[in-house]
Design a protein around this motif. Structure first.
Motif, PDB file in Angstrom:
ATOM      1  N   TYR A  76       0.834  -1.204   0.000  1.00  0.00           N
ATOM      2  CA  TYR A  76       0.000   0.000   0.000  1.00  0.00           C
ATOM      3  C   TYR A  76       0.870   1.256   0.000  1.00  0.00           C
ATOM      4  O   TYR A  76       0.705   2.152  -0.826  1.00  0.00           O
ATOM      5  N   LEU A  99       1.236   3.933  -3.074  1.00  0.00           N
ATOM      6  CA  LEU A  99       0.789   5.292  -2.773  1.00  0.00           C
ATOM      7  C   LEU A  99       1.934   6.298  -2.924  1.00  0.00           C
ATOM      8  O   LEU A  99       1.757   7.381  -3.476  1.00  0.00           O
ATOM      9  N   GLU A 122      -5.854  12.779  -1.772  1.00  0.00           N
ATOM     10  CA  GLU A 122      -7.087  12.052  -1.440  1.00  0.00           C
ATOM     11  C   GLU A 122      -7.528  11.174  -2.600  1.00  0.00           C
ATOM     12  O   GLU A 122      -7.998  10.048  -2.407  1.00  0.00           O
ATOM     13  N   LYS A 147      -3.815  15.984   6.720  1.00  0.00           N
ATOM     14  CA  LYS A 147      -3.822  15.761   5.263  1.00  0.00           C
ATOM     15  C   LYS A 147      -4.061  17.074   4.516  1.00  0.00           C
ATOM     16  O   LYS A 147      -3.442  17.332   3.482  1.00  0.00           O
ATOM     17  N   LYS A 177      -0.307   6.449   8.389  1.00  0.00           N
ATOM     18  CA  LYS A 177      -1.495   6.213   7.548  1.00  0.00           C
ATOM     19  C   LYS A 177      -1.087   5.969   6.099  1.00  0.00           C
ATOM     20  O   LYS A 177      -1.583   5.050   5.448  1.00  0.00           O
ATOM     21  N   LEU A 178      -0.180   6.823   5.590  1.00  0.00           N
ATOM     22  CA  LEU A 178       0.158   6.747   4.172  1.00  0.00           C
ATOM     23  C   LEU A 178       1.182   5.658   3.876  1.00  0.00           C
ATOM     24  O   LEU A 178       1.085   4.969   2.859  1.00  0.00           O
ATOM     25  N   GLN A 181      -7.014   2.340  -2.658  1.00  0.00           N
ATOM     26  CA  GLN A 181      -7.946   1.495  -1.904  1.00  0.00           C
ATOM     27  C   GLN A 181      -8.923   0.778  -2.836  1.00  0.00           C
ATOM     28  O   GLN A 181      -9.216  -0.412  -2.660  1.00  0.00           O
ATOM     29  N   GLU A 206      -5.330   8.153  -2.602  1.00  0.00           N
ATOM     30  CA  GLU A 206      -5.760   7.192  -1.565  1.00  0.00           C
ATOM     31  C   GLU A 206      -6.962   6.389  -2.046  1.00  0.00           C
ATOM     32  O   GLU A 206      -7.006   5.160  -1.896  1.00  0.00           O
TER      33      GLU A 206
END
Length: 415
Positions: free
Chosen positions: A18, A22, A35, A163, A134-135, A42, A38
């Motif tokens: 991931y 990303l 965003e 973010k 998170k990222l 996902q 992301e």
């Protein structure tokens, strides 16, 4: 491929790939589209679940994930005429959609660029850590809340604000030069540490250990070490800490996949090569006249556990001394809990129980399964039947399935 095997494969890829996918897309399209990136990544994992359910998993699943997410971004940007910032970057790279996959060097550069960009000083340290995890690590809000000892709702709000600030003020991913690199290094080390910790003791799920996350954290640390401006005693100590912990991976589960506590681990399964590598880095982590960092202290504790021939021969006095130094330098609720175990081994359960009561006044452990598990252990050692109630509380508050099962078995065996 069966449903469970597919779920495990995608879960493994999500944890490992991931952040790579990303970071590559963020390098390519810019932070203004974060965003959307992301969402694209996902959605790609969801698509993988659907497609791979009736097709074979591709030989290079990471390349597949990157290509699908990349194409989704290009399609979205072509359709979305309202998007302003980053259009230049998109137009510049639009001709690359047929590119199969980035090289390993590009992946590495992109990942390190992303984590250093997340640690930009325009963001608060809290934002830096939350964004990075998170990222880069694909952490859920619940996992972050556990790791940072915060409420899940607080983490979610912080992430949204972080973010926005990241998107507005950190527009390019690039390595800071020399001094800037060193100034961000400590936060980057904390991110790597938290990443490893989540892999070593997952807060939830059915695994007691997620080796892939741990090795990813170790890989990132070793990559940092290659940069001369990142070479620092704290980095050496962190690598040592991860090596000592990793040396015990194979002893933490039995043949049936059940949790084996430190006391009952077969120490012949400890990886001696990793212990030697850890010792090499710990020796390189000399602090001269500086105070040892938390990584130095935790690495030393882990060293004593790794080299003890038997549980009963563990050097608990030295471990207790290290915990005491740690708490004198900076109070940590989890270190305070772990110290209670060492205190009990050195001075007995009665004194440890008193210390546990005292430390519980400094922190709210009401939702912490480990607190009640330690309390139950001490009460049982003292012959106090109230230990059963405490054990039940530990079971109710433990979200990791394997740890919960271990505690349930303990309750059953005690009658």
């Amino acid at each position: 491929m069966g449903k469970k095997q597919l779920n495990d494969t995608v879960d493994h890829l999500f944890r490992n790939e991931y952040g790579k996918v990303l970071s590559l897309l963020t390098s390519k399209f810019g932070t203004s589209h974060l965003e959307a990136i992301e969402d694209a990544v996902q959605d790609t994992f969801l698509k993988a679940m659907r497609v791979w359910a009736y097709q074979e998993v591709p030989q290079n699943p990471t390349a597949w994930l990157y290509r699908v997410a990349n194409n989704a971004m290009i399609d979205m940007l072509r359709k979305g005429k309202k998007i302003q910032y980053g259009e230049t970057a998109y137009e510049k790279n639009a001709g690359e959609e047929s590119k199969e996959y980035a090289s390993e060097n590009e992946i590495t550069d992109s990942q390190l660029k992303l984590v250093f960009a997340c640690c930009d000083p325009v963001l608060s340290q809290e934002y830096q850590v939350i964004l990075s995890l998170k990222l880069m690590g694909g952490f859920s809000n619940r996992e972050l809340a556990e790791a940072l000892l915060k409420k899940e709702e607080t983490v979610a709000k912080s992430y949204t604000r972080a973010k926005k600030k990241f998107r507005d003020q950190v527009q390019l991913l690039r390595f800071p030069v020399e001094m800037g690199l060193q100034s961000r290094l400590f936060v980057v080390l904390r991110v790597v540490y938290l990443l490893f910790t989540e892999g070593y003791s997952p807060t939830s799920g059915s695994n007691v250990l997620k080796k892939d996350i741990c090795y990813e954290a170790l890989r990132l640390a070793l990559l940092l070490r290659k940069n001369k401006y990142c070479q620092h005693p704290n980095l050496e100590a962190l690598i040592a800490l991860m090596c000592f912990h990793a040396s015990r991976f194979d002893a933490r589960l039995d043949d049936a996949g059940e949790l084996v506590t430190l006391e009952h681990q077969d120490r012949s399964h400890y990886n001696q090569e990793l212990i030697r590598i850890g010792l090499y880095h710990l020796e390189n982590a000399g602090t001269k006249d500086r105070l040892p960092s938390q990584y130095h202290l935790e690495a030393a504790v882990s060293y004593y556990h790794s080299v003890a021939k038997e549980f009963g021969k563990t050097d608990w006095k030295s471990i207790l001394y290290l915990y005491d130094i740690h708490l004198q330098q900076q109070f940590s609720p989890m270190v305070a809990l772990n110290r209670i175990v060492a205190l009990g081994k050195v001075h007995g359960a009665k004194k440890a129980l008193g210390a546990l009561d005292a430390v519980s006044k400094r922190s709210d452990y009401s939702k912490t399964g480990l607190y009640y598990a330690i309390r139950a252990e001490l009460l049982q050692e003292l012959g106090d039947e109230n230990y059963k109630q405490e054990l039940q509380k530990a079971i109710e508050r433990t979200e990791n399935d394997l740890v919960k099962r271990h505690l349930l078995k303990k309750g059953d065996s005690d009658g």
